[in-house]
Design a protein around this motif. Structure first.
Motif, short mmCIF file in Angstrom:
data_model
loop_
_atom_site.label_atom_id
_atom_site.label_comp_id
_atom_site.label_asym_id
_atom_site.label_seq_id
_atom_site.Cartn_x
_atom_site.Cartn_y
_atom_site.Cartn_z
N THR A 205 0.82 -1.21 0.00
CA THR A 205 0.00 0.00 0.00
C THR A 205 0.86 1.26 0.00
OG1 THR A 205 -0.17 -0.22 2.41
CG2 THR A 205 -2.00 -1.06 1.08
N ASP A 206 1.97 1.23 0.76
CA ASP A 206 2.88 2.39 0.75
C ASP A 206 3.48 2.61 -0.64
OD1 ASP A 206 2.36 2.76 3.42
OD2 ASP A 206 4.15 1.68 4.10
N TYR A 207 3.89 1.50 -1.27
CA TYR A 207 4.47 1.61 -2.60
C TYR A 207 3.42 2.08 -3.63
CZ TYR A 207 7.20 0.35 -6.73
OH TYR A 207 7.88 0.38 -7.92
N ARG A 208 2.17 1.62 -3.48
CA ARG A 208 1.10 2.05 -4.37
C ARG A 208 0.82 3.54 -4.20
NH1 ARG A 208 -2.46 -1.02 -2.57
NH2 ARG A 208 -2.12 -2.80 -3.95
N ASN A 209 0.81 4.00 -2.97
CA ASN A 209 0.60 5.43 -2.71
C ASN A 209 1.74 6.27 -3.29
OD1 ASN A 209 -1.79 4.93 -1.31
ND2 ASN A 209 -0.72 4.68 0.64
N LEU A 210 2.96 5.74 -3.19
CA LEU A 210 4.10 6.47 -3.77
C LEU A 210 3.98 6.58 -5.28
CD1 LEU A 210 6.93 7.74 -3.40
CD2 LEU A 210 7.88 5.44 -3.63
N LEU A 211 3.60 5.48 -5.94
CA LEU A 211 3.44 5.52 -7.40
C LEU A 211 2.29 6.45 -7.80
CD1 LEU A 211 3.91 1.74 -8.30
CD2 LEU A 211 5.55 3.59 -8.61
N GLU A 212 1.20 6.44 -7.03
CA GLU A 212 0.08 7.32 -7.36
C GLU A 212 0.45 8.79 -7.18
OE1 GLU A 212 -3.19 6.05 -5.00
OE2 GLU A 212 -3.61 4.27 -6.24
N SER A 213 1.28 9.07 -6.16
CA SER A 213 1.71 10.46 -5.97
C SER A 213 2.63 10.93 -7.11
CB SER A 213 2.44 10.59 -4.63
OG SER A 213 3.62 9.82 -4.61
N LYS A 249 -6.37 12.03 -24.47
CA LYS A 249 -6.39 10.90 -23.54
C LYS A 249 -5.52 11.18 -22.32
CE LYS A 249 -5.70 5.91 -23.43
NZ LYS A 249 -5.27 4.71 -24.20
N VAL A 250 -4.34 11.75 -22.56
CA VAL A 250 -3.45 12.08 -21.44
C VAL A 250 -4.06 13.19 -20.58
CG1 VAL A 250 -1.15 12.89 -20.81
CG2 VAL A 250 -1.43 11.30 -22.71
N GLU A 251 -4.71 14.17 -21.22
CA GLU A 251 -5.36 15.25 -20.46
C GLU A 251 -6.48 14.70 -19.56
OE1 GLU A 251 -6.66 17.97 -23.39
OE2 GLU A 251 -4.70 18.99 -23.60
N GLU A 252 -7.25 13.75 -20.07
CA GLU A 252 -8.32 13.14 -19.26
C GLU A 252 -7.72 12.38 -18.08
OE1 GLU A 252 -10.54 10.72 -21.88
OE2 GLU A 252 -11.53 12.40 -22.92
N GLN A 253 -6.63 11.65 -18.33
CA GLN A 253 -5.98 10.94 -17.23
C GLN A 253 -5.47 11.91 -16.17
OE1 GLN A 253 -2.93 8.55 -19.02
NE2 GLN A 253 -4.38 7.03 -19.85
N LEU A 254 -4.95 13.04 -16.60
CA LEU A 254 -4.46 14.05 -15.66
C LEU A 254 -5.60 14.66 -14.84
CD1 LEU A 254 -2.00 15.61 -14.63
CD2 LEU A 254 -2.36 17.26 -16.47
N GLU A 255 -6.75 14.90 -15.49
CA GLU A 255 -7.90 15.45 -14.77
C GLU A 255 -8.43 14.45 -13.74
OE1 GLU A 255 -9.22 18.43 -14.81
OE2 GLU A 255 -7.74 19.15 -16.28
N ASP A 256 -8.46 13.17 -14.12
CA ASP A 256 -8.90 12.14 -13.17
C ASP A 256 -7.97 12.08 -11.96
OD1 ASP A 256 -11.00 11.55 -14.80
OD2 ASP A 256 -9.98 9.86 -15.80
N TRP A 257 -6.67 12.18 -12.22
CA TRP A 257 -5.71 12.14 -11.12
C TRP A 257 -5.88 13.34 -10.19
CZ3 TRP A 257 -1.79 15.44 -9.55
CH2 TRP A 257 -0.95 14.95 -8.56
N LYS A 258 -6.14 14.50 -10.76
CA LYS A 258 -6.35 15.69 -9.94
C LYS A 258 -7.58 15.55 -9.04
CE LYS A 258 -4.16 19.11 -12.99
NZ LYS A 258 -4.40 20.28 -13.87
N ALA A 259 -8.66 14.98 -9.60
CA ALA A 259 -9.88 14.79 -8.81
C ALA A 259 -9.64 13.81 -7.66
CB ALA A 259 -11.00 14.29 -9.71
N LYS A 260 -8.94 12.71 -7.95
CA LYS A 260 -8.63 11.74 -6.90
C LYS A 260 -7.72 12.34 -5.84
CE LYS A 260 -9.10 7.62 -9.80
NZ LYS A 260 -8.36 6.46 -10.41
N ASP A 261 -6.75 13.14 -6.27
CA ASP A 261 -5.83 13.75 -5.32
C ASP A 261 -6.56 14.74 -4.40
OD1 ASP A 261 -3.09 14.03 -4.41
OD2 ASP A 261 -3.20 16.08 -5.18
N GLU A 262 -7.48 15.52 -4.96
CA GLU A 262 -8.27 16.44 -4.14
C GLU A 262 -9.15 15.69 -3.13
OE1 GLU A 262 -10.51 18.88 -6.73
OE2 GLU A 262 -8.76 20.02 -7.47
N PHE A 263 -9.74 14.58 -3.58
CA PHE A 263 -10.57 13.77 -2.67
C PHE A 263 -9.74 13.22 -1.51
CE2 PHE A 263 -12.48 9.69 -1.47
CZ PHE A 263 -13.74 10.13 -1.09
#
Length: 277
Positions: A205-213, A249-263
């Motif tokens: 889980t720590d490694y997954r969180n690091l990759l997501e960050s 496609k990359v812009e959509e992925q970036l927007e999804d990541w921003k929404a998850k990060d804010e949550f």
């Protein structure tokens, strides 16, 4: 030979001293629950509430006592007649829940209800007198008889079996197919496996969180690189390998990541506020 043996002993001592502090797992033998306890027997309900001024079962059938004064009724009430009459009323109340008609006495449902009444009365006795060996033996025999009848009813009429469990508030606990003795060695092995699994899961889980960050900065760099490559290919009049769909496609992925990060940030703030409160 003595030197070799002494060297082996000292090596083993050193290994044990290194290994023991790494996995600090303590095992305590679980408390033995007696068979007459409701946790083992499956009785989810205690004795039904019967008022003290209620008449005994046999005396309530008499018509003359209905017109008798209150002092006479009090003499023939459960309060004066004793525990035996109270237990008979408990058994009658449980039988009345499941009996088919007035004269139903030998069906599987009424027999199970009668056994349940005896069991719950003896359970109350065992709570007061836990060293009563005769009552302990009797209640265990009654529990075994009820299990056999429940097994028979479950095999031949499952709907009525479920209905009976609901009416009498019983949890069916069948006899185990095989007996397995609990040992300290096996328990420590299982606890060690659980401890190692928890450590492995926490590291994953720590490694997954690091990759997501790191995913957000990587997507920004990727988006800038794709835009730069597409502009250079257009200016130099080269065959275009990066399409607008790839950039979207990359812009959509970036927007999804921003929404998850804010949550996640909002969840962390709420958790901090709860801990501070």
């Amino acid at each position: 030979m003595l030197r070799r043996a002494s060297s082996l002993i000292t090596q083993n001592r050193g290994v044990n001293q290194l290994v023991k502090p790494l996995v600090n797992i303590k095992w305590t033998r679980p408390e033995a629950v007696p068979a007459y306890k409701p946790e083992r027997s499956g009785d989810l309900e205690g004795l039904p509430q019967i008022p003290n001024n209620s008449l005994g079962h046999e005396y309530s059938l008499c018509e003359d006592i209905k017109d008798a004064p209150e002092s006479v009724k009090k003499i023939f009430s459960v309060e004066h007649l004793g525990k035996k009459e109270y237990n008979s009323l408990v058994i009658k109340e449980l039988i009345d829940r499941v009996r088919r008609h007035e004269y139903d006495e030998r069906t599987a449902e009424t027999r199970i209800a009668r056994l349940t009444g005896h069991i719950r009365c003896l359970q109350e006795t065992m709570e007061k007198f836990p060293r009563n060996a005769k009552a302990k033996q009797t209640v265990q025999e009654l529990i075994d008889k009820r299990k056999k009848l429940l097994k028979f009813l479950r095999q031949y009429d499952y709907k009525k079996f479920e209905w009976l469990l609901e009416k009498l508030n019983i949890e069916y606990k069948a006899h185990p197919e095989s007996y397995h003795k609990l040992t300290r060695k096996e328990s420590l092995r299982k606890l060690t496996e659980m401890h190692c699994d928890s450590i492995r899961q926490s590291k994953l889980t720590d490694y997954r969180n690091l990759l997501e960050s790191q995913q957000g900065p990587f997507l920004r760099q990727k988006l800038d690189a794709l835009k730069f490559i597409r502009n250079e290919q257009i200016e130099l009049q080269l065959p275009i390998t990066v399409t607008e769909q790839d950039i979207k496609k990359v812009e959509e992925q970036l927007e999804d990541w921003k929404a998850k990060d804010e949550f996640k940030e909002q969840a962390k703030k709420k958790k901090k506020n709860i801990l501070l409160d």
